[in-house]
Design a protein around this motif. Structure first.
Motif, PDB file in Angstrom:
ATOM      1  N   HIS A 134      -2.178  -4.079  -4.935  1.00  0.00           N
ATOM      2  CA  HIS A 134      -2.114  -3.314  -3.696  1.00  0.00           C
ATOM      3  C   HIS A 134      -0.789  -2.572  -3.643  1.00  0.00           C
ATOM      4  O   HIS A 134       0.284  -3.166  -3.793  1.00  0.00           O
ATOM      5  N   ARG A 135      -0.881  -1.277  -3.406  1.00  0.00           N
ATOM      6  CA  ARG A 135       0.302  -0.437  -3.321  1.00  0.00           C
ATOM      7  C   ARG A 135       0.449   0.137  -1.920  1.00  0.00           C
ATOM      8  O   ARG A 135      -0.499   0.120  -1.132  1.00  0.00           O
ATOM      9  N   PRO A 136       1.641   0.641  -1.569  1.00  0.00           N
ATOM     10  CA  PRO A 136       1.834   1.248  -0.243  1.00  0.00           C
ATOM     11  C   PRO A 136       0.805   2.354   0.008  1.00  0.00           C
ATOM     12  O   PRO A 136       0.374   3.041  -0.910  1.00  0.00           O
ATOM     13  N   GLY A 137       0.454   2.528   1.283  1.00  0.00           N
ATOM     14  CA  GLY A 137      -0.577   3.501   1.622  1.00  0.00           C
ATOM     15  C   GLY A 137      -1.967   2.930   1.479  1.00  0.00           C
ATOM     16  O   GLY A 137      -2.940   3.671   1.491  1.00  0.00           O
ATOM     17  N   ARG A 138      -2.052   1.581   1.346  1.00  0.00           N
ATOM     18  CA  ARG A 138      -3.319   0.877   1.174  1.00  0.00           C
ATOM     19  C   ARG A 138      -4.099   1.400  -0.032  1.00  0.00           C
ATOM     20  O   ARG A 138      -5.325   1.538  -0.001  1.00  0.00           O
ATOM     21  N   TRP A 139      -3.388   1.662  -1.140  1.00  0.00           N
ATOM     22  CA  TRP A 139      -4.024   1.992  -2.401  1.00  0.00           C
ATOM     23  C   TRP A 139      -4.293   0.710  -3.183  1.00  0.00           C
ATOM     24  O   TRP A 139      -3.466  -0.217  -3.172  1.00  0.00           O
TER      25      TRP A 139
END
Length: 462
Positions: free
Chosen positions: A31-36
Motif C-alpha cells: 500500500h502506497r500513499p494515495g491509496r495505491w
C-alpha cells in the motif's frame, strides 16, 4: 508471467481486463500513499481469500453508489422536462423531446473515453473526479429552472451536461473489472450494472415527490437534491476506495474490434435492446404527462425498474437457450408491447398503456442480457488455435465497449423520432410503427446471421 487477455462479461457494457500480476503468488500487497495498491492479483487464491476479497467488496459497494448517482443524473431531465410547463416554461413538443434526447447523446459519446480514464488516473481517483463532475449538471439545472425566461439554447446546453452521468457507467464497470477474479467477475459486474440502471427508476420516483411546493413546483430541488449525494460519493471514494497500480486496459482491442463486421452487427442489434431501454425510459414520463394528464408522472419509474431487474434474467435464459434465440424472442415481445401500446393510445386506456410498456421494458432488459451473452460466443466461434483465440478475445472485449456506446445512442433516436412523428402527424403512433418495423428487421438480422442453420455458424448455439 504473460499478461492475461481481456475477457468478456455478459452484464458489462465495457471491456473487462484481468490485471497483470507484478508480484509472486502469495506475495503481500503493498500500500502506497494515495491509496495505491501494488501487487494486486485476484487470481492468487491465497491473496484473494485473505485480504483481496474484503478490499474488492468495499470498492464494489462504493462503486455501485457512485454509478447509481451517475445514472440518476443522466436520467434527471427525463422527469424534469414534463414538469417544466407547470414551472412556467413555454416549450414546444419538439423542444421538450430535444431536452430528453441530448443527455443520451452526450452520455453515449463519453462512454469510451471514460473507460480509459481508470487506467490513466486510477479507479479511486477517477471515481472522486467523476462524482464531483456531477455537481456541474445538477447545480446548473437548479439555476436555470428558476427562471422561466431562460432561453431554450441555455436549457439544451445544461441538459447536455447531464450526459456526464452516462459516462460514469463505463468507468465504474471498467474499474470493478480489475478487482475480481474470473470466477466472480460476472456476479460483481452484474451487481454493479444493476445498481447503476436502478438510478433511472429512483430519480423518476423521487423527483416528483421532492419538487412539490405548495400549489406549484420547486424544480430547482431536482438538481439540489444531488449535491450532497455527489459530495458524499466523492468523500467515501476518497476515504475507502483504492487505486490499482497495474490495472491496464488494451486500447488496441477497440481497433481490432472495429475491423470486425460482427462488432457492427451486434451494435445495431444492441440499439434495439439497450437503446430502447434508455430511449423509452427517457420519454415515458413525458408520454404519461402528455397523454394521461390525470395520472402522476412518477409512475413512470416502474418501466426503468422492471427493465433493470430483467437484465440478469436475459443472461440466464441465454445461457440455457442461446443468446440469439432469446434476443429474437425479446424483439418479438418488444414489438407486441409496442403494438399493444398503440391500441391503448387509441382507446385512451391508461391501464393497457402502462401494462404494454411494462412488457416492453421487461423485454428490453432481457434483450440487453442476451445480446451481451452472444458476444463471447460469436467471437469464439471457429477459433483454430491459442493465438487465434487470443485475437478473438481481444475483438470480443473491444466489441463490448463499442456496442455499449453505440447502443446508448438509441436514447437519442427514440425521443427525436417521437418529436418528428408528433410534428408531422400530431401524435407518436407513426414513430411507434417505425419502431415495430425496426424490431422486425433486427430480429431478422439476428436470425439470419446467428441462428439460421445455413449461416456461417451452422448448428452452433450462439
Amino acid at each position: 508471467m504473460a499478461q492475461p487477455l481481456a475477457t468478456v462479461d455478459p452484464q458489462a457494457s465495457t471491456p473487462t481486463a484481468v490485471p497483470t500480476p507484478v508480484a509472486a503468488p502469495g506475495a503481500p500487497l503493498v500500500h502506497r500513499p494515495g491509496r495505491w495498491i501494488d501487487g494486486w492479483d485476484p487470481q492468487d487464491e491465497g491473496q484473494w481469500s485473505t485480504v483481496g476479497r474484503p478490499i474488492a467488496r468495499r470498492n464494489l459497494i462504493l462503486s455501485i453508489f457512485a454509478e447509481f448517482l451517475g445514472f440518476a443524473v443522466w436520467a434527471l431531465w427525463s422527469i424534469v422536462v414534463p414538469q417544466l410547463p407547470a414551472a412556467g416554461f413555454a416549450l414546444s413538443v419538439d423542444q421538450m423531446f430535444w431536452l430528453i434526447a441530448v443527455p443520451s447523446l452526450v452520455g453515449a459519446t463519453l462512454r469510451i473515453p471514460y473507460t480509459f480514464a481508470v487506467p490513466l488516473f486510477g479507479g479511486r481517483n477517477w471515481t472522486i473526479v467523476s462524482a464531483l463532475l456531477l455537481l456541474v449538471p445538477t447545480i446548473s439545472l437548479a439555476v436555470v429552472v428558476q427562471n422561466p425566461d431562460t432561453s431554450f439554447g441555455v436549457l439544451l446546453g445544461v441538459a447536455a451536461l447531464a450526459g456526464l452521468g452516462g459516462g460514469n457507467f463505463a468507468s465504474s464497470m471498467a474499474n470493478i473489472s480489475f478487482f475480481y477474479p474470473e470466477r466472480e467477475k460476472g456476479r460483481a459486474l452484474g451487481l454493479n450494472a444493476a445498481g447503476g440502471n436502478l438510478g433511472t427508476a429512483a430519480v423518476q420516483l423521487a423527483v416528483p415527490l421532492v419538487i412539490v411546493s405548495g400549489a406549484g413546483v420547486a424544480l430547482e430541488r431536482a438538481g439540489l437534491m444531488f449535491v450532497p449525494l455527489a459530495i458524499l460519493a466523492a468523500v467515501l471514494a476518497g476515504r475507502w476506495m483504492d487505486n490499482l497500480s497495474h490495472a491496464k486496459s488494451d486500447p488496441r482491442s477497440y481497433g481490432v474490434a472495429a475491423r470486425q463486421r460482427h462488432t457492427w452487427i451486434i451494435s445495431f442489434i444492441y440499439i434495439g435492446t439497450f437503446g430502447s431501454f434508455i430511449g423509452f425510459s427517457g420519454v415515458f414520463p413525458t408520454l404519461i404527462k402528455g397523454t394521461f394528464p390525470e395520472i402522476t408522472a412518477s409512475v413512470a419509474f416502474l418501466g426503468a425498474l422492471v427493465g433493470s431487474v430483467a437484465r440478469p434474467l436475459g443472461g440466464i435464459l441465454a445461457d440455457r437457450l442461446g443468446g440469439a434465440r432469446v434476443t429474437i424472442a425479446a424483439f418479438a415481445v418488444m414489438a407486441a408491447g409496442v403494438v399493444s401500446a398503440i391500441a391503448a393510445l387509441r382507446s385512451h386506456s391508461f391501464g393497457a398503456f402502462l401494462a404494454s410498456f411494462l412488457v416492453l421494458f421487461v423485454a428490453t432488459g432481457a434483450g440487453n442480457g442476451s445480446v451481451y451473452r452472444m458476444i463471447p460466443a460469436v467471437f469464439r466461434h471457429g477459433a483454430t488455435d491459442d493465438e487465434d483465440r487470443a485475437r478473438r478475445a481481444r475483438s470480443a472485449a473491444g466489441c463490448l465497449g463499442i456496442a455499449g456506446a453505440v447502443g446508448a445512442f438509441g436514447g437519442f433516436l427514440i425521443p427525436r423520432g417521437f418529436a418528428i412523428s408528433t410534428s408531422q402527424t400530431g401524435n407518436i403512433q407513426a414513430a411507434l410503427w417505425v419502431v415495430v418495423g425496426m424490431y422486425a428487421v433486427m430480429a431478422f438480422v439476428t436470425w439470419a446471421v446467428y441462428s439460421r442453420r445455413g449461416s456461417s455458424f451452422g448448428q452452433t448455439v450462439i
